[in-house]
Motif scaffolding. Structure first.
Motif: not given
Length: 325
Positions: A140-145, A176-177, A181-184, A238-240
């Motif tokens: 099973t492959v699960c995609f999320f942010g 990254r968002y 909201t920026p991830v940091k 890591m994407t954008y």
């Protein structure tokens, strides 16, 4: 490089191009009020879905969050039925009742897009548990942010997946968002989100999510490992995203600058693969022009199909829905 390599790379490029042009046309249709509700575009992140899903078998499971058009198309869903679902038409994947955020295609083992942030991660763990319980060698492959990682249900799912060594691959699409909201500002381990999984003993690795070949190469290794029974794996890709969080916010000017977006566009996943193929004389500009024409026709046909399809009959409102007396 051989002819087989050429065909393979062209196939990956074609899939990413299909997603890109489909999403661009979806934005256009949204502006024309053909699509209602929310619309979250996958533009800029295509290499993750295409590279990851290319490493799977047809019977493996795929599940996603609300930015799900790309995953659904990469899994092999009919663009006509996907577009019809976005239009809310009866010929859509879910008969027009799911819409953009809730695509489901059981025939292609795409188990759905889910709107609640992180809410589908336990479902992915459940799918993996079912496969292991029934002694099926399915992954099973699960995609999320990255914005889903701090959620409580995500950690519960990580814990059980690790405890029971379930065959699930968690793919964090770190764009990254989280909305605006920026991830940091939202994730304590923002500089290494994968550490959240490692804390449960889950093997994890970071990959360049803009490079479809890097994504597929890592996934091939991970899929074999997970299928062999070595437990779950966490990939931080890591994407954008080149567009806004959804069609409700601008691509830049509010929480990120135009310069930032343009800098990331230099690493467009389609351009990266195209340049690599051209530099190795695997393809010509004519090959890419032919693909553009082909995909343009596919997307145009999908729009025509959706536009000409009927809306669901109101009498079917409660079909496939459990209703208590």
């Amino acid at each position: 490089m051989t002819d087989m390599d050429r065909a393979d790379l062209l196939s990956l490029y074609r899939q990413m191009l299909l997603i890109r042009r489909f999403e661009e046309k979806s934005a256009e249709m949204y502006a024309l009020a053909k699509i209602a509700g929310f619309l979250h575009l996958y533009i800029g992140e295509e290499a993750i879905a295409v590279g990851a899903i290319a490493a799977l078998r047809p019977d493996d499971y795929v599940i996603s969050a609300y930015r799900d058009h790309g995953h659904c198309l990469a899994r092999g869903s009919d663009p006509c039925k996907v577009m019809a679902e976005l239009f809310g038409k009866a010929t859509g994947l879910c008969q027009g009742k799911g819409g953009s955020m809730h695509l489901v295609d059981l025939a292609n083992r795409f188990m759905g897009g889910y709107a609640i942030v992180g809410g589908h991660i336990p479902l992915a763990t459940g799918l993996a548990f079912a496969a292991k319980y029934q002694k099926q060698d399915l992954v099973t492959v699960c995609f999320f942010g990255e914005g889903a990682v701090p959620s409580g249900q995500a950690h519960e799912a990580f814990n059980l997946a690790a405890l029971w060594k379930l065959p699930v691959i968690f793919i964090c699409e770190n764009n990254r968002y989280g909305m605006g909201t920026p991830v940091k500002r939202a994730v304590a381990l923002y500089d290494n989100v994968a550490e959240a999984a490692r804390s449960y003993g889950i093997m994890a690795e970071r990959v360049d999510g803009m490079d479809v070949l890097a994504m597929r190469a890592l996934m091939r290794t991970v899929v074999d490992q997970v299928r062999a029974g070595h437990g779950p794996f966490f990939i931080e890709a890591m994407t954008y995203r080149f567009m806004g969080h959804s069609m409700a916010d601008p691509s830049h000017g509010h929480y990120r600058s135009k310069d930032e977006v343009e800098e990331h566009r230099k690493r467009d996943p389609l351009l990266l693969l195209k340049h690599q193929m051209l530099s190795q004389a695997l393809c010509s500009e004519g090959d890419f022009k032919s693909l553009e024409q082909e995909i343009g026709e596919v997307v145009a046909a999908a729009v025509s199909f959706a536009d000409e399809s009927p809306f669901p009959d109101p009498a079917t409102l409660q079909h496939n829905v459990m209703v208590e007396d």
